[in-house]
Write an enzyme that holds these catalytic residues in place. Structure first.
Site, PDB file in Angstrom:
ATOM      1  N   LYS A  25      25.920  -4.716  -0.511  1.00  0.00           N
ATOM      2  CA  LYS A  25      27.325  -4.775  -0.356  1.00  0.00           C
ATOM      3  C   LYS A  25      27.651  -3.809   0.997  1.00  0.00           C
ATOM      4  O   LYS A  25      28.781  -3.791   1.255  1.00  0.00           O
ATOM      5  CB  LYS A  25      27.600  -3.889  -1.559  1.00  0.00           C
ATOM      6  CG  LYS A  25      27.542  -4.590  -2.890  1.00  0.00           C
ATOM      7  CD  LYS A  25      28.164  -3.376  -4.002  1.00  0.00           C
ATOM      8  CE  LYS A  25      27.381  -3.721  -5.158  1.00  0.00           C
ATOM      9  NZ  LYS A  25      27.549  -2.562  -6.342  1.00  0.00           N
ATOM     10  N   ARG A  85      11.204   3.878   4.252  1.00  0.00           N
ATOM     11  CA  ARG A  85      10.631   2.884   4.780  1.00  0.00           C
ATOM     12  C   ARG A  85      12.082   1.715   5.435  1.00  0.00           C
ATOM     13  O   ARG A  85      12.670   1.412   4.489  1.00  0.00           O
ATOM     14  CB  ARG A  85       9.749   1.652   4.461  1.00  0.00           C
ATOM     15  CG  ARG A  85       9.290   0.668   5.535  1.00  0.00           C
ATOM     16  CD  ARG A  85       8.180   0.061   4.904  1.00  0.00           C
ATOM     17  NE  ARG A  85       6.886   0.625   5.359  1.00  0.00           N
ATOM     18  CZ  ARG A  85       5.826   0.026   4.909  1.00  0.00           C
ATOM     19  NH1 ARG A  85       5.464  -1.084   4.772  1.00  0.00           N
ATOM     20  NH2 ARG A  85       4.439   0.893   5.409  1.00  0.00           N
ATOM     21  N   ARG A 138       0.819  -1.313  -0.013  1.00  0.00           N
ATOM     22  CA  ARG A 138       0.135  -0.047  -0.140  1.00  0.00           C
ATOM     23  C   ARG A 138       0.782   1.366   0.014  1.00  0.00           C
ATOM     24  O   ARG A 138       0.538   2.214  -0.830  1.00  0.00           O
ATOM     25  CB  ARG A 138      -1.068  -0.138   1.151  1.00  0.00           C
ATOM     26  CG  ARG A 138      -2.186  -0.664   1.014  1.00  0.00           C
ATOM     27  CD  ARG A 138      -2.755  -1.107   2.325  1.00  0.00           C
ATOM     28  NE  ARG A 138      -1.671  -2.208   2.744  1.00  0.00           N
ATOM     29  CZ  ARG A 138      -1.616  -3.624   2.215  1.00  0.00           C
ATOM     30  NH1 ARG A 138      -2.931  -3.955   1.741  1.00  0.00           N
ATOM     31  NH2 ARG A 138      -0.845  -4.521   2.723  1.00  0.00           N
ATOM     32  N   THR A 139       1.640   1.454   0.977  1.00  0.00           N
ATOM     33  CA  THR A 139       2.588   2.603   1.211  1.00  0.00           C
ATOM     34  C   THR A 139       3.147   2.899  -0.199  1.00  0.00           C
ATOM     35  O   THR A 139       3.162   3.936  -0.760  1.00  0.00           O
ATOM     36  CB  THR A 139       3.465   2.674   2.380  1.00  0.00           C
ATOM     37  OG1 THR A 139       2.558   1.857   3.484  1.00  0.00           O
ATOM     38  CG2 THR A 139       3.860   3.896   2.586  1.00  0.00           C
ATOM     39  N   HIS A 183       4.453   5.961  11.656  1.00  0.00           N
ATOM     40  CA  HIS A 183       3.899   5.806  10.178  1.00  0.00           C
ATOM     41  C   HIS A 183       3.168   6.844  10.049  1.00  0.00           C
ATOM     42  O   HIS A 183       1.914   6.750  10.013  1.00  0.00           O
ATOM     43  CB  HIS A 183       3.509   4.427  10.111  1.00  0.00           C
ATOM     44  CG  HIS A 183       3.050   4.006   8.739  1.00  0.00           C
ATOM     45  ND1 HIS A 183       3.262   4.904   7.521  1.00  0.00           N
ATOM     46  CD2 HIS A 183       2.726   2.896   8.186  1.00  0.00           C
ATOM     47  CE1 HIS A 183       2.934   3.987   6.504  1.00  0.00           C
ATOM     48  NE2 HIS A 183       2.617   2.912   6.703  1.00  0.00           N
TER      49      HIS A 183
HETATM   50  N1   CP Z   1      -0.679  -0.032   5.883  1.00  0.00           N
HETATM   51  C1   CP Z   1       0.598  -0.323   5.221  1.00  0.00           C
HETATM   52  O1   CP Z   1       1.476   0.367   5.657  1.00  0.00           O
HETATM   53  O2   CP Z   1       0.903  -1.366   4.408  1.00  0.00           O
HETATM   54  P1   CP Z   1       2.024  -1.698   3.579  1.00  0.00           P
HETATM   55  O3   CP Z   1       3.014  -2.381   4.798  1.00  0.00           O
HETATM   56  O4   CP Z   1       1.648  -2.860   2.539  1.00  0.00           O
HETATM   57  O5   CP Z   1       2.675  -0.453   2.895  1.00  0.00           O
END
Ligand code: CP
Length: 302
Positions: free
Chosen positions: A80, A101, A51-52, A129
Site C-alpha cells: 500500500k 533483507r 537459506r538466510t 551480507h
Molecule cells: N546465500 C543466501 O543468502 O541465500 P538465500 O538468498 O536463499 O537466503
C-alpha cells in the site's frame, strides 16, 4: 545492542568470538535450547530468500524463541506504499530484534537509524551480507584454516554482496585473495578502495586456470544473466566461470569449493560427489553461526 550492518564493522576478534561460540553450539545445540525462550525475532524480507530466512528462523527457534514474519511484500502493507522507515518503527514494537533483507543498497543502515532494537542486515541490494560472511568464515576455518590462506573468489564480483562482505572480512585474517571474473564484472571501485585501505592486494584474473593450482579455497558465485545488456555477451562469458569435476583435476587435493547458493549452472553436479564440495555444509553452518550471533547480540551471558 549493536546493529550488524556490514562486515566492515567486524574485527578479527569479533569474528573469532562468533565462530568459537558457533563451534560450541554446533557441538551441543541442545544445551542452548532454553537460552532465549521469551525472545521474538522480526523477519522483514523484501526480497526472496531460502537459506538466510530459514536458517535465522531455525536459529531463533533452536534458542527457544520464535519469529514474527512480515511475509512477502505482496501480502504486507508495503504493497500500500508504507515506507521502510515506518515499517521498522512499527515492527520493533512487536519484537526484540529485526532481520532485514531489502533490494536497496544502504537500506539496512538507513533502517537501523529508526530503531532501538538490534537490526541485522540480511542483504541490502549489491551492498553487504555480513551474516553470510560469518558462516563463510566458519566454513573456511573448519576446512582450510586461516593461516597462509589463499582463496579465489569467482563470478559476479561487481554486484555480489556476499563477495563484497567476504572480501573485506578476509583482510582481517590476512588471506591472499584472487578475484576471477569477466572484466565487466570486476569488483566495484568502493570495495577495491576498502581493500587497499585495509592493506590487502587486489589480484585479478579473467582465467581461473591461471591461479587454480594455488588455491586452498575456491568461492564460486552466480554470474547473473540479468546484469548483461545483451544475452549473447552473457553466454560468451558465463561458460568460462563454470566448474566441473574435470576442471578440479588441476586443483590441490584438499581444495575446498564453496558457494553461497543458490547455484544455477556454475558448479556442475559431478562436483557435488567430490571431497572438494562444501557448499551444502556451508549452508547448514548458517544455523549454529546465526544462533551464536543472536545469542551474543541478545545477551549471551544471561
Ligand atoms: N546465500 C543466501 O543468502 O541465500 P538465500 O538468498 O536463499 O537466503
Amino acid at each position: 545492542h549493536d546493529h550488524i550492518i556490514s562486515a566492515k564493522q567486524l574485527s578479527r576478534g569479533d569474528i573469532e568470538t562468533v565462530l568459537d561460540h558457533a563451534a560450541d553450539i554446533a557441538a551441543d545445540p541442545g544445551a542452548f535450547a532454553d537460552r532465549h525462550t521469551d525472545t521474538l525475532l522480526g523477519m522483514l524480507f523484501f526480497e526472496p530468500s531460502t537459506r538466510t530466512k530459514m536458517s535465522f528462523t531455525t536459529a531463533m527457534k533452536r534458542l527457544g524463541g520464535d519469529i514474527v514474519d512480515m511475509g512477502s511484500v505482496e501480502s504486507s502493507s508495503v504493497k500500500k506504499g508504507e515506507s521502510l522507515a515506518d515499517t521498522v518503527r512499527v515492527v520493533e514494537g512487536y519484537t526484540d530484534a529485526l532481520v532485514l533483507r531489502h533490494p536497496m543498497e544502504g537500506s539496512a543502515k538507513m533502517a537501523s537509524e529508526f530503531v532501538d532494537v538490534p537490526l541485522v542486515n540480511a542483504g541490502d541490494g549489491a551492498g553487504q551480507h555480513p551474516t553470510q560472511t560469518l558462516l563463510d568464515l566458519y566454513t573456511i576455518r573448519e576446512n582450510a584454516g586461516f593461516d597462509d590462506l589463499t582463496i579465489g573468489i569467482m563470478g559476479d564480483l561487481k554486484y555480489g554482496r556476499t563477495v563484497h562482505s567476504l572480501a573485506h572480512a578476509l583482510t582481517t585474517v590476512d588471506a591472499s585473495q584472487h578475484f576471477i571474473s569477466p572484466e565487466s564484472l570486476q569488483l566495484p571501485r568502493s570495495v577495491r578502495y576498502d581493500l587497499h585501505e585495509a592493506g590487502a592486494g587486489v589480484r585479478e584474473h579473467t582465467d581461473l586456470g591461471e591461479i587454480l593450482p594455488e588455491l586452498d579455497v575456491l568461492y564460486v558465485t552466480r554470474i547473473q544473466a540479468e546484469r548483461f545488456p545483451d544475452e549473447s555477451e552473457y553466454r560468451e562469458v558465463a561458460g568460462q566461470y563454470q566448474i566441473d569435476a574435470d576442471t578440479l583435476a588441476a586443483a590441490k587435493d584438499d581444495l575446498t569449493v564453496m558457494h553461497p547458493l543458490p547455484r544455477v549452472d556454475e558448479i556442475a553436479h559431478d562436483v557435488d560427489e567430490t571431497t572438494h564440495a562444501q557448499y551444502f555444509q556451508q549452508a547448514h553452518n548458517g544455523v549454529p553461526v546465526r544462533m551464536a550471533l543472536l545469542d551474543l547480540m541478545l545477551g549471551g551471558d544471561q
